[in-house]
Design a protein around this motif. Structure first.
Motif, short mmCIF file in Angstrom:
data_model
loop_
_atom_site.label_atom_id
_atom_site.label_comp_id
_atom_site.label_asym_id
_atom_site.label_seq_id
_atom_site.Cartn_x
_atom_site.Cartn_y
_atom_site.Cartn_z
N TYR A 271 -15.80 6.56 6.13
CA TYR A 271 -15.40 6.19 7.47
C TYR A 271 -15.83 7.57 8.45
N PRO A 272 -16.12 7.62 9.53
CA PRO A 272 -16.72 6.23 9.87
C PRO A 272 -18.08 5.41 9.59
N GLY A 273 -18.20 4.51 9.77
CA GLY A 273 -19.18 4.05 9.48
C GLY A 273 -19.27 2.99 9.82
N GLY A 274 -20.45 1.62 9.05
CA GLY A 274 -20.35 0.66 8.85
C GLY A 274 -20.48 -0.19 7.11
N ILE A 275 -19.04 0.68 6.87
CA ILE A 275 -18.44 -0.24 5.65
C ILE A 275 -17.01 -0.46 5.85
N GLY A 276 -16.52 -1.67 5.40
CA GLY A 276 -15.23 -1.96 5.80
C GLY A 276 -14.52 -1.66 4.09
N CYS A 277 -13.12 -1.09 4.15
CA CYS A 277 -12.76 -1.29 2.90
C CYS A 277 -11.70 -2.66 2.75
N ILE A 278 -11.58 -2.92 2.02
CA ILE A 278 -10.11 -4.70 0.87
C ILE A 278 -9.41 -3.42 0.58
N ILE A 279 -7.67 -3.02 1.17
CA ILE A 279 -7.41 -2.56 0.70
C ILE A 279 -5.86 -3.71 0.51
N LYS A 280 -4.83 -3.19 -0.57
CA LYS A 280 -3.49 -3.97 -0.18
C LYS A 280 -2.76 -3.75 0.95
N LYS A 281 -1.80 -4.98 1.13
CA LYS A 281 -1.28 -6.15 2.49
C LYS A 281 0.44 -4.37 1.81
N GLY A 282 0.97 -4.63 3.30
CA GLY A 282 2.32 -3.88 3.40
C GLY A 282 3.12 -3.40 4.67
N GLU A 283 4.49 -3.44 4.14
CA GLU A 283 4.80 -3.56 5.42
C GLU A 283 4.94 -1.80 6.50
N TRP A 284 3.77 -1.00 5.44
CA TRP A 284 2.41 0.44 6.29
C TRP A 284 2.21 -0.74 7.05
N LEU A 285 1.79 -1.28 7.77
CA LEU A 285 0.99 -1.73 8.26
C LEU A 285 1.21 -1.50 9.85
N LYS A 286 2.49 -1.61 9.95
CA LYS A 286 3.87 -2.30 11.21
C LYS A 286 3.79 -0.25 11.49
N LYS A 287 4.14 0.04 10.57
CA LYS A 287 4.17 1.57 11.18
C LYS A 287 2.49 1.62 11.47
N LEU A 288 1.36 1.39 10.84
CA LEU A 288 -0.03 1.55 11.71
C LEU A 288 0.33 1.05 13.07
N GLY A 289 0.72 0.21 13.91
CA GLY A 289 0.85 -0.40 14.84
C GLY A 289 0.24 -2.43 15.35
N VAL A 290 0.20 -2.35 13.59
CA VAL A 290 -0.08 -4.04 13.98
C VAL A 290 1.05 -4.94 14.75
N GLY A 291 1.97 -4.26 14.41
CA GLY A 291 3.14 -5.17 15.13
C GLY A 291 3.12 -6.65 14.69
N ALA A 292 3.38 -7.20 16.01
CA ALA A 292 3.41 -8.85 15.28
C ALA A 292 2.55 -9.13 14.74
N GLY A 293 1.38 -9.26 15.37
CA GLY A 293 0.65 -9.88 14.74
C GLY A 293 -0.46 -9.88 13.43
N TYR A 294 0.87 -9.21 12.55
CA TYR A 294 0.96 -8.96 11.27
C TYR A 294 0.68 -9.64 9.98
N SER A 295 1.01 -10.99 10.23
CA SER A 295 0.88 -12.31 9.31
C SER A 295 -0.63 -13.01 9.41
#
Length: 401
Positions: A271-295
């Motif tokens: 990062y930054p660059g043209g590679i995307g990393c798939i990682i495990k999902k969790g409640e921490w995404l809401k802290k990231l600012g994902v919000g209501a779109g989590y699901s």
């Protein structure tokens, strides 16, 4: 060589169509057909003449000859002559159209007109050999340059080889009568344009945006209905997950996801660059600012995260928060490499498109599954703009350190 030239023209024509250059594609395919016909006819006639000459010599060796060498089938010759005249007329229209595109295409159509004259004289058995050699040489040089330029520009998505400006443009005289764009289309280099798109995204709109690879559809992770709309806009199957873009790795650190030191080190190198990393999902995404779109982002257990290497998009994400991202093309079709492609294909379904010209790449990002990086390493899910070999080299280097 003539048949090889026809094949190169055919390849250039298909690539031109892929770049939505319909006139260029039609011209290349038409020239490929005539070039191949000319070469095949030349070979057939020369073979017929050689066969006839061999028969004549055999007859002479056996005794006196009372007849003469039989000419080529008159019916076929008349057919080729009529076809040459028809193409001469058709090519005049191509010359007129080519003059509004670029100099190379114009020179190619003019040279093809002269080559068709050669073909016509050849069918009438009145073609001077020096004239044929000169015309074929000129046309070969123009076609080689044009095909090479078209191939290079199509493959890399940039004008690497100059094609020359058009002699005249029809669009300039019709500017006042052109239809307005189907959505808001601000320029990316203007702060006001960036704010316009950010405001649209923050209110739940779906917009086309440039990335460091190809153009994408973006929706705010705070608005799940906007993410749902992305699926409808491009007819994307519901089982295909959507990834999220963040502006920098510090945002991810602040969310404190359960990531191992090896994965942190790997992401810092890609990062930054043209590679995307798939990682495990969790409640921490809401802290990231994902919000209501989590699901609505990622799968039930995992999420792909990418940090783009494009200043305009990074600034936009800073103004909106994490964005749900997918390529800006109807599902199953080629990626969009220019904002005009996004507007023409999906503009009527979008609220806005951030216009940034040609994209830096012609293929999407490389996707890497990192969910089991500590146990079994990484897996290449999709090879894109970053070669899989390079990704594995980065991982091995990080792992050894």
């Amino acid at each position: 060589l003539v048949l090889i030239g026809g094949f190169v023209q055919l390849l250039a024509g298909f690539l031109a169509f892929r770049k939505y250059d319909h006139l260029g594609g039609a011209a290349f395919l038409t020239f490929s057909a005539l070039w191949s016909s000319y070469g095949a006819t030349r070979i057939i006639i020369c073979h017929s003449c050689c066969t006839g000459l061999t028969g004549l010599l055999t007859t002479q060796s056996a005794g006196p000859v009372s007849g003469h060498l039989v000419n080529i089938d008159a019916g076929n010759s008349e057919g080729f002559t009529a076809g040459s005249i028809a193409f001469l007329v058709f090519n005049v229209f191509l010359i007129i159209l080519a003059s509004s595109f670029n100099v190379v295409l114009l020179c190619m159509t003019l040279a093809m007109e002269l080559l068709t004259v050669c073909f016509l004289l050849f069918t009438l058995e009145n073609l001077p050999l020096p004239f044929e050699i000169v015309m074929l040489s000129i046309f070969s040089i123009i076609c080689f340059y044009g095909a090479t330029a078209s191939l290079a520009n199509s493959m890399f998505g940039k004008d690497l080889t100059m094609m020359g400006p058009p002699l005249f443009t029809v669009g300039s005289s019709m500017k006042d009568t052109e239809d307005p764009p189907p959505c808001v289309c601000p320029k990316s280099h203007r702060t006001s344009g960036l704010r316009t798109i950010a405001n649209l995204l923050n209110t739940g709109a779906v917009c086309g945006v440039p990335t460091d690879t190809v153009y994408a559809l973006a929706a705010s992770c705070k608005h799940p209905q906007a993410i749902e709309k992305v699926y409808r806009i491009k007819d994307r199957p519901q089982e295909k997950p959507i990834c999220i873009f963040i502006s920098n790795l510090d945002q991810l650190r602040a969310a404190a996801p359960p990531i191992s030191p090896l994965l942190w080190e790997f992401m810092e190198n890609v990062y930054p660059g043209g590679i995307g990393c798939i990682i495990k999902k969790g409640e921490w995404l809401k802290k990231l600012g994902v919000g209501a779109g989590y699901s609505r982002v990622g799968t039930q257990d995992s999420i792909m995260i990418r940090v783009p290497d494009l200043t305009v998009l990074v600034h936009l994400i800073d103004m909106t928060g994490p964005l749900a991202i997918t390529s800006a093309n109807p599902s199953g079709e080629v990626d969009s490499t220019h904002h005009d492609m996004v507007i023409s294909r999906l503009g009527h379904r979008l609220e806005g498109v951030l216009c940034d010209g040609e994209s830096d790449e012609v293929v999407a990002s490389t996707v890497v599954n990192c969910t089991k990086i500590d146990e079994s390493g990484i897996t290449i899910v999709r090879e894109g703009c970053i070669p899989a070999v390079k990704v594995m080299q980065i991982f091995e280097s990080v792992k050894n350190r």
